[in-house]
Design a protein around this motif. Structure first.
Motif, PDB file in Angstrom:
ATOM      1  N   GLU A   1     -30.796  -8.939  21.267  1.00  0.00           N
ATOM      2  CA  GLU A   1     -30.694 -10.277  21.874  1.00  0.00           C
ATOM      3  C   GLU A   1     -29.465 -10.343  22.785  1.00  0.00           C
ATOM      4  OE1 GLU A   1     -30.874 -13.616  19.152  1.00  0.00           O
ATOM      5  OE2 GLU A   1     -32.517 -12.687  18.045  1.00  0.00           O
ATOM      6  N   ILE A   2     -28.371  -9.732  22.309  1.00  0.00           N
ATOM      7  CA  ILE A   2     -27.141  -9.711  23.126  1.00  0.00           C
ATOM      8  C   ILE A   2     -27.429  -8.992  24.441  1.00  0.00           C
ATOM      9  CG2 ILE A   2     -24.792  -8.771  23.277  1.00  0.00           C
ATOM     10  CD1 ILE A   2     -24.552  -9.201  20.241  1.00  0.00           C
TER      11      ILE A   2
ATOM     12  N   SER B   1     -17.794 -11.609  15.637  1.00  0.00           N
ATOM     13  CA  SER B   1     -18.939 -12.493  15.472  1.00  0.00           C
ATOM     14  C   SER B   1     -18.950 -13.116  14.074  1.00  0.00           C
ATOM     15  CB  SER B   1     -20.222 -11.698  15.696  1.00  0.00           C
ATOM     16  OG  SER B   1     -21.301 -12.427  15.200  1.00  0.00           O
TER      17      SER B   1
ATOM     18  N   MET C   1     -29.411 -15.721  17.721  1.00  0.00           N
ATOM     19  CA  MET C   1     -28.083 -15.849  18.344  1.00  0.00           C
ATOM     20  C   MET C   1     -27.575 -17.291  18.361  1.00  0.00           C
ATOM     21  SD  MET C   1     -27.189 -14.800  22.202  1.00  0.00           S
ATOM     22  CE  MET C   1     -27.074 -13.065  22.052  1.00  0.00           C
TER      23      MET C   1
ATOM     24  N   LEU D   1     -30.121  -8.541  16.642  1.00  0.00           N
ATOM     25  CA  LEU D   1     -29.139  -9.374  17.332  1.00  0.00           C
ATOM     26  C   LEU D   1     -28.519  -8.595  18.500  1.00  0.00           C
ATOM     27  CD1 LEU D   1     -27.776 -12.132  17.357  1.00  0.00           C
ATOM     28  CD2 LEU D   1     -26.036 -11.236  15.843  1.00  0.00           C
TER      29      LEU D   1
END
Ligand SMILES: Nc1ncnc2[nH]cnc12
Length: 325
Positions: free
Chosen positions: A185-186, A174, A54, A182
């Protein structure tokens, strides 16, 4: 999630900040699939991918959405604590309508006859459930408390109706390639900030100090109290992973549709697990929402087939397609 949250309130729990904290507090669990995913891609790619993919703009966007989610969790828990479940189903009714409007405004979601039909059927299904709620005010609860609960849950619906399309907007805008790692991760960042927000609420309201006393007085016993708290946190983590995962694979509207379609399922489980009465409205709502769900799916499959026929097999979120799709 809602069933376990209700279990907490039904048997003597009454800390609203604690309940909202539990919606996202199990975020470290996401580290397990994230690590597996990282190890998997490290062994298949060279050079090895970074541990954290990220970048700063995405981190900031996820943090803002996390704080909004924390606020939404608080509003949601307020409503669940004060209102009977049948009334709180109103959330979902308006939730889907809010999601549809925000999806149109923020990501220009294209509606089809089938998705409009699905939104209408699911909304009617939830309204049918809510109509029964008039005489549902729990004994001992003032009209004022009831109205506050009602407004809180409506506000939660509106806010969550904004959060889902906002998430979709973040994927679309993005600058990075959005992979499922990802997305996790978000979720980690989002849930961390939501938990931070609710932890502040718990500190201000002295919830941490009360937990052990509340556990001792809990009707199901002290150890079950902690099982309910941990179970609730784990359930909600699945909920969020599912909700934002569906946005990644499809759209925020579809995420809202799945949430709404599960509302009567929750009602039926409430009947089975908590021995609530099964009124005709619950059966009608169940049929309507399943119909709405099938309608949406049918529309999607039909559209996909037409696109394939025209030689354009892409779906709506080309940027965020899973790498092997
Ligand atoms: N915080 C929340 N959790 C689950 N469902 C919701 N619907 C609206 N807000 C919600």
């Amino acid at each position: 999630g809602p069933l376990v949250m209700r279990l907490y309130f039904i048997h003597g729990g009454n800390r609203i900040w604690l309940s909202s904290f539990l919606e996202t507090a199990a975020f470290p669990l996401i580290l397990i699939p994230l690590t597996i995913s990282h190890l998997h891609s490290s062994s298949h790619h060279s050079p090895k991918p970074n541990l954290v993919s990220m970048k700063l703009p995405l981190f900031l966007a996820s943090a803002v959405i996390g704080i909004l989610t924390g606020l939404d969790d608080y509003l949601y828990a307020c409503g669940i604590a004060r209102l009977p479940v049948s009334t709180s189903s109103l959330i979902q009714a308006s939730h889907l309508a809010f999601t549809a409007v925000f999806a149109f405004l923020l990501v220009r979601h294209r509606f089809t006859v089938y998705s409009v039909n699905a939104v209408m059927l699911l909304t009617v299904a939830a309204v049918v459930l809510a109509l029964r709620s008039g005489g549902d005010r729990p004994s001992g609860e003032s009209t004022r408390q009831y109205v506050i609960g009602f407004l809180m849950i409506l506000a939660a619906a509106a806010l969550y109706g904004l959060v889902l399309p906002l998430m979709e907007l973040v994927y679309k805008r993005s600058k990075q390639r959005v992979t499922y790692s990802l997305v996790m991760e978000i979720q980690l960042v989002m849930c961390f900030f939501a938990t931070l927000f609710c932890t502040l609420g718990m500190l201000i309201n002295n919830d941490f100090k009360v937990i052990s006393r509340e556990a001792k007085d809990y009707e199901l016993g002290e150890s079950k109290y902690y099982v309910v708290l941990v179970g609730s946190a784990i359930m909600w983590q699945f909920f969020f992973l599912g909700a934002i995962g569906v946005i990644f694979c499809s759209s925020s509207l579809f995420s809202g549709i799945i949430i709404a379609a599960f509302l009567p399922v929750t009602e039926v489980l409430g009947v089975i697990v908590y021995k609530e009465k099964f009124e005709a409205e619950k059966g009608v709502a169940l049929v309507l929402s399943l119909w709405g769900f099938v309608s949406y799916f049918y529309g999607e499959i039909k559209e996909e087939r037409e696109k394939n026929k025209n030689g354009c097999p892409e779906t709506e979120l080309p940027q965020s397609l899973p790498p092997n799709a």
